[in-house]
Design a protein around this motif. Sequence first.
Motif, PDB file in Angstrom:
ATOM      1  N   GLU A 208       0.831  -1.209   0.000  1.00  0.00           N
ATOM      2  CA  GLU A 208       0.000   0.000   0.000  1.00  0.00           C
ATOM      3  C   GLU A 208       0.865   1.258   0.000  1.00  0.00           C
ATOM      4  N   GLU A 209       1.975   1.233   0.731  1.00  0.00           N
ATOM      5  CA  GLU A 209       2.901   2.375   0.714  1.00  0.00           C
ATOM      6  C   GLU A 209       3.470   2.588  -0.681  1.00  0.00           C
ATOM      7  N   ALA A 210       3.882   1.506  -1.328  1.00  0.00           N
ATOM      8  CA  ALA A 210       4.438   1.617  -2.679  1.00  0.00           C
ATOM      9  C   ALA A 210       3.397   2.154  -3.650  1.00  0.00           C
ATOM     10  N   LEU A 211       2.161   1.694  -3.527  1.00  0.00           N
ATOM     11  CA  LEU A 211       1.096   2.169  -4.406  1.00  0.00           C
ATOM     12  C   LEU A 211       0.867   3.675  -4.287  1.00  0.00           C
ATOM     13  N   ALA A 212       1.185   4.241  -3.132  1.00  0.00           N
ATOM     14  CA  ALA A 212       1.000   5.676  -2.904  1.00  0.00           C
ATOM     15  C   ALA A 212       2.179   6.505  -3.416  1.00  0.00           C
ATOM     16  N   GLU A 213       3.248   5.864  -3.829  1.00  0.00           N
ATOM     17  CA  GLU A 213       4.422   6.591  -4.306  1.00  0.00           C
ATOM     18  C   GLU A 213       4.150   7.192  -5.686  1.00  0.00           C
ATOM     19  N   PRO A 214       4.716   8.374  -5.946  1.00  0.00           N
ATOM     20  CA  PRO A 214       4.554   8.968  -7.287  1.00  0.00           C
ATOM     21  C   PRO A 214       5.073   8.022  -8.368  1.00  0.00           C
ATOM     22  N   GLY A 215       4.310   7.896  -9.440  1.00  0.00           N
ATOM     23  CA  GLY A 215       4.728   7.095 -10.578  1.00  0.00           C
ATOM     24  C   GLY A 215       4.387   5.626 -10.501  1.00  0.00           C
ATOM     25  N   CYS A 216       3.849   5.167  -9.375  1.00  0.00           N
ATOM     26  CA  CYS A 216       3.475   3.759  -9.248  1.00  0.00           C
ATOM     27  C   CYS A 216       2.073   3.577  -9.822  1.00  0.00           C
ATOM     28  N   ARG A 217       1.993   2.845 -10.921  1.00  0.00           N
ATOM     29  CA  ARG A 217       0.701   2.591 -11.561  1.00  0.00           C
ATOM     30  C   ARG A 217       0.049   1.321 -11.027  1.00  0.00           C
ATOM     31  N   HIS A 218       0.852   0.291 -10.802  1.00  0.00           N
ATOM     32  CA  HIS A 218       0.362  -0.985 -10.276  1.00  0.00           C
ATOM     33  C   HIS A 218       1.456  -1.593  -9.404  1.00  0.00           C
ATOM     34  N   TYR A 219       1.035  -2.269  -8.356  1.00  0.00           N
ATOM     35  CA  TYR A 219       1.972  -2.978  -7.483  1.00  0.00           C
ATOM     36  C   TYR A 219       1.155  -4.080  -6.826  1.00  0.00           C
ATOM     37  N   SER A 220       1.362  -5.297  -7.278  1.00  0.00           N
ATOM     38  CA  SER A 220       0.525  -6.389  -6.803  1.00  0.00           C
ATOM     39  C   SER A 220       1.345  -7.641  -6.559  1.00  0.00           C
ATOM     40  N   TRP A 221       1.015  -8.331  -5.498  1.00  0.00           N
ATOM     41  CA  TRP A 221       1.595  -9.635  -5.194  1.00  0.00           C
ATOM     42  C   TRP A 221       0.458 -10.641  -5.127  1.00  0.00           C
TER      43      TRP A 221
ATOM     44  N   PHE B 119      13.301   2.605  -5.293  1.00  0.00           N
ATOM     45  CA  PHE B 119      14.424   1.816  -4.781  1.00  0.00           C
ATOM     46  C   PHE B 119      15.147   2.494  -3.621  1.00  0.00           C
ATOM     47  N   HIS B 120      14.763   3.720  -3.302  1.00  0.00           N
ATOM     48  CA  HIS B 120      15.307   4.434  -2.140  1.00  0.00           C
ATOM     49  C   HIS B 120      14.239   4.742  -1.101  1.00  0.00           C
ATOM     50  N   ALA B 121      13.053   4.205  -1.308  1.00  0.00           N
ATOM     51  CA  ALA B 121      11.913   4.515  -0.435  1.00  0.00           C
ATOM     52  C   ALA B 121      11.830   3.547   0.749  1.00  0.00           C
ATOM     53  N   PRO B 122      11.214   3.990   1.835  1.00  0.00           N
ATOM     54  CA  PRO B 122      11.032   3.112   2.993  1.00  0.00           C
ATOM     55  C   PRO B 122      10.262   1.831   2.670  1.00  0.00           C
ATOM     56  N   SER B 123       9.311   1.902   1.749  1.00  0.00           N
ATOM     57  CA  SER B 123       8.543   0.694   1.407  1.00  0.00           C
ATOM     58  C   SER B 123       9.456  -0.377   0.804  1.00  0.00           C
ATOM     59  N   TYR B 124      10.398   0.028  -0.009  1.00  0.00           N
ATOM     60  CA  TYR B 124      11.325  -0.925  -0.633  1.00  0.00           C
ATOM     61  C   TYR B 124      12.225  -1.575   0.420  1.00  0.00           C
ATOM     62  N   PHE B 125      12.831  -0.765   1.259  1.00  0.00           N
ATOM     63  CA  PHE B 125      13.720  -1.316   2.284  1.00  0.00           C
ATOM     64  C   PHE B 125      12.936  -2.115   3.323  1.00  0.00           C
ATOM     65  N   GLY B 126      11.713  -1.682   3.598  1.00  0.00           N
ATOM     66  CA  GLY B 126      10.870  -2.435   4.517  1.00  0.00           C
ATOM     67  C   GLY B 126      10.528  -3.809   3.973  1.00  0.00           C
ATOM     68  N   MET B 127      10.283  -3.886   2.667  1.00  0.00           N
ATOM     69  CA  MET B 127       9.958  -5.172   2.043  1.00  0.00           C
ATOM     70  C   MET B 127      11.171  -6.101   2.086  1.00  0.00           C
ATOM     71  N   LEU B 128      12.344  -5.576   1.788  1.00  0.00           N
ATOM     72  CA  LEU B 128      13.559  -6.401   1.865  1.00  0.00           C
ATOM     73  C   LEU B 128      13.740  -6.968   3.273  1.00  0.00           C
ATOM     74  N   LYS B 129      13.554  -6.131   4.260  1.00  0.00           N
ATOM     75  CA  LYS B 129      13.710  -6.569   5.653  1.00  0.00           C
ATOM     76  C   LYS B 129      12.651  -7.604   6.015  1.00  0.00           C
ATOM     77  N   HIS B 130      11.415  -7.348   5.613  1.00  0.00           N
ATOM     78  CA  HIS B 130      10.309  -8.255   5.915  1.00  0.00           C
ATOM     79  C   HIS B 130      10.561  -9.643   5.329  1.00  0.00           C
ATOM     80  N   LEU B 131      10.871  -9.697   4.032  1.00  0.00           N
ATOM     81  CA  LEU B 131      11.062 -10.989   3.380  1.00  0.00           C
ATOM     82  C   LEU B 131      12.300 -11.712   3.874  1.00  0.00           C
ATOM     83  N   SER B 132      13.367 -10.977   4.101  1.00  0.00           N
ATOM     84  CA  SER B 132      14.597 -11.595   4.613  1.00  0.00           C
ATOM     85  C   SER B 132      14.373 -12.188   5.993  1.00  0.00           C
ATOM     86  N   GLY B 133      13.546 -11.536   6.787  1.00  0.00           N
ATOM     87  CA  GLY B 133      13.253 -12.031   8.127  1.00  0.00           C
ATOM     88  C   GLY B 133      12.463 -13.328   8.121  1.00  0.00           C
TER      89      GLY B 133
END
Length: 116
Positions: free
Chosen positions: A28-41, A67-81
């Motif tokens: 949802e955070e990524a979807l709110a970022e400028p330029g994000c048209r679709h983001y689905s898993w 690639f510099h946004a909190p949503s991106y780094f949060g996802m990396l941390k979440h999945l790695s965990g």
Amino acid sequence: MGIIITGEIDMAPGTRELALAGAKALIEEALAEPGCRHYSWAADPYLPDRIHVFEEWEDAETLAAHFHAPSYFGMLKHLSGIGIAHAVTRKYRFDRTEPVYGPDGVATARFGDELR
């Protein structure tokens, strides 16, 4: 010009639903970022540990910002965990889109400017 990202993420056995549930707020955070048209898993209906990723970005600049946004780094941390068993992601650049179905209701693989 747009950019599409596709991917397959294989999670550690039995953790896919946990990964998807925890990813929801980050998506949802990524979807709110400028330029994000679709983001689905989405969970693969045939492979019990696989997640399919689909993203569409307006251009390279908005994807770079992601690639510099909190949503991106949060996802990396979440999945790695949780534990990723394997992952493949690809990016595709495109300059044109058209509907699959024409005015006649017939699907076509060709674009309007191509000879029929």
